[in-house]
Motif scaffolding. Sequence first.
Motif, PDB file in Angstrom:
ATOM      1  N   ILE A 152       0.837  -1.207   0.000  1.00  5.99           N
ATOM      2  CA  ILE A 152       0.000   0.000   0.000  1.00  5.99           C
ATOM      3  C   ILE A 152       0.867   1.251   0.000  1.00  5.99           C
ATOM      4  O   ILE A 152       0.589   2.233  -0.709  1.00  5.99           O
ATOM      5  N   LYS A 153       1.923   1.232   0.784  1.00  7.39           N
ATOM      6  CA  LYS A 153       2.823   2.394   0.842  1.00  7.39           C
ATOM      7  C   LYS A 153       3.420   2.687  -0.531  1.00  7.39           C
ATOM      8  O   LYS A 153       3.457   3.846  -0.974  1.00  7.39           O
ATOM      9  N   VAL A 154       3.863   1.655  -1.228  1.00  4.16           N
ATOM     10  CA  VAL A 154       4.428   1.832  -2.575  1.00  4.16           C
ATOM     11  C   VAL A 154       3.352   2.296  -3.546  1.00  4.16           C
ATOM     12  O   VAL A 154       3.584   3.181  -4.378  1.00  4.16           O
ATOM     13  N   ALA A 155       2.158   1.700  -3.446  1.00  8.83           N
ATOM     14  CA  ALA A 155       1.058   2.080  -4.332  1.00  8.83           C
ATOM     15  C   ALA A 155       0.679   3.542  -4.155  1.00  8.83           C
ATOM     16  O   ALA A 155       0.430   4.262  -5.136  1.00  8.83           O
ATOM     17  N   GLN A 156       0.640   4.000  -2.910  1.00  7.43           N
ATOM     18  CA  GLN A 156       0.303   5.395  -2.637  1.00  7.43           C
ATOM     19  C   GLN A 156       1.359   6.341  -3.201  1.00  7.43           C
ATOM     20  O   GLN A 156       1.037   7.387  -3.772  1.00  7.43           O
ATOM     21  N   GLU A 157       2.621   5.980  -3.053  1.00  3.83           N
ATOM     22  CA  GLU A 157       3.711   6.826  -3.538  1.00  3.83           C
ATOM     23  C   GLU A 157       3.676   6.969  -5.058  1.00  3.83           C
ATOM     24  O   GLU A 157       4.104   7.990  -5.603  1.00  3.83           O
ATOM     25  N   ASN A 158       3.148   5.947  -5.735  1.00  3.19           N
ATOM     26  CA  ASN A 158       3.139   5.951  -7.199  1.00  3.19           C
ATOM     27  C   ASN A 158       1.752   6.150  -7.795  1.00  3.19           C
ATOM     28  O   ASN A 158       1.591   6.095  -9.017  1.00  3.19           O
ATOM     29  N   ASP A 159       0.759   6.371  -6.918  1.00  3.40           N
ATOM     30  CA  ASP A 159      -0.625   6.588  -7.351  1.00  3.40           C
ATOM     31  C   ASP A 159      -1.118   5.454  -8.248  1.00  3.40           C
ATOM     32  O   ASP A 159      -1.703   5.668  -9.319  1.00  3.40           O
TER      33      ASP A 159
END
Length: 276
Positions: A107-114
């Motif tokens: 989720i953290k990676v997904a949020q950072e990359n939208d």
Amino acid sequence: MKHLLFVTLLGLCCTAASAADDILIGQTADFSSVAAAQMRDFNAGALAYLERVNAAGGVRGRPVKLVSLDDAFSAEKASGNAKTLIKDRKVVALFGTRGTDPTEAVIKVAQENDVPLIAPITGADSVRASDVVFPVRASYRTEVDEMLKHMSISPVKLAVLVQHDKFGDPLYQYIVERTKKTYPNINLVGKVSFERKSADLKPQAQQILDLDAQTVIALCNPSSCESFSREMYALARASGHSRPTIYQTSITDIYAQFTKLGADVVGGNPYSQILP
């Protein structure tokens, strides 16, 4: 879930930066550790649906392909896999992560990359706190509430087997809160913890027998729950002690337990299941 996946892909295919013919969906999940058998079954269903979509022409004429990487239930590996899928493989969405710790890392990676994460396989509250996550299943708290409601029909002594991680620890605290506030018939007699990848839960089974609990909520992964069920049955038979009723959440594997352990071991133990 399949309708959500299709609608999401329909929107993504129109905005994806890649000009490639295929629409790539990325997945990091456990294919070699404690949840490997369940993930193989899960992916068989997902791939069958994508095969159907592609046979009908794909999404606006573009075939959809699932790119899966193994994270062995490791949050660190899951994070690295997510970055690889987004940066190198140019996936338009992430899909089907497994486990609370790995999913939170993704989720953290997904949020950072939208980049959206569709249908993570966890009922943790964290999946509902992010704008990029599209959960399709009930929460673990909902499962636990149904278990407590079921066992509270008459006075009962409850012990909790707790996987020491972001899945088990918060749920144990929730059980403590709910039994104090809502279920006076439930006497919480003890907590027994174990590390997530433990393969031998005989000591924990013995500790719970010593607590003289009538019921157990087992907050554990498929492999550990299988070990616990087997050891509890064997210890109870050897000692002549009454075996407590073992409640298990949806992350365990009732089908594998029935096949490997048999009806005598799993019989009489409730298993929570989530639809879809």
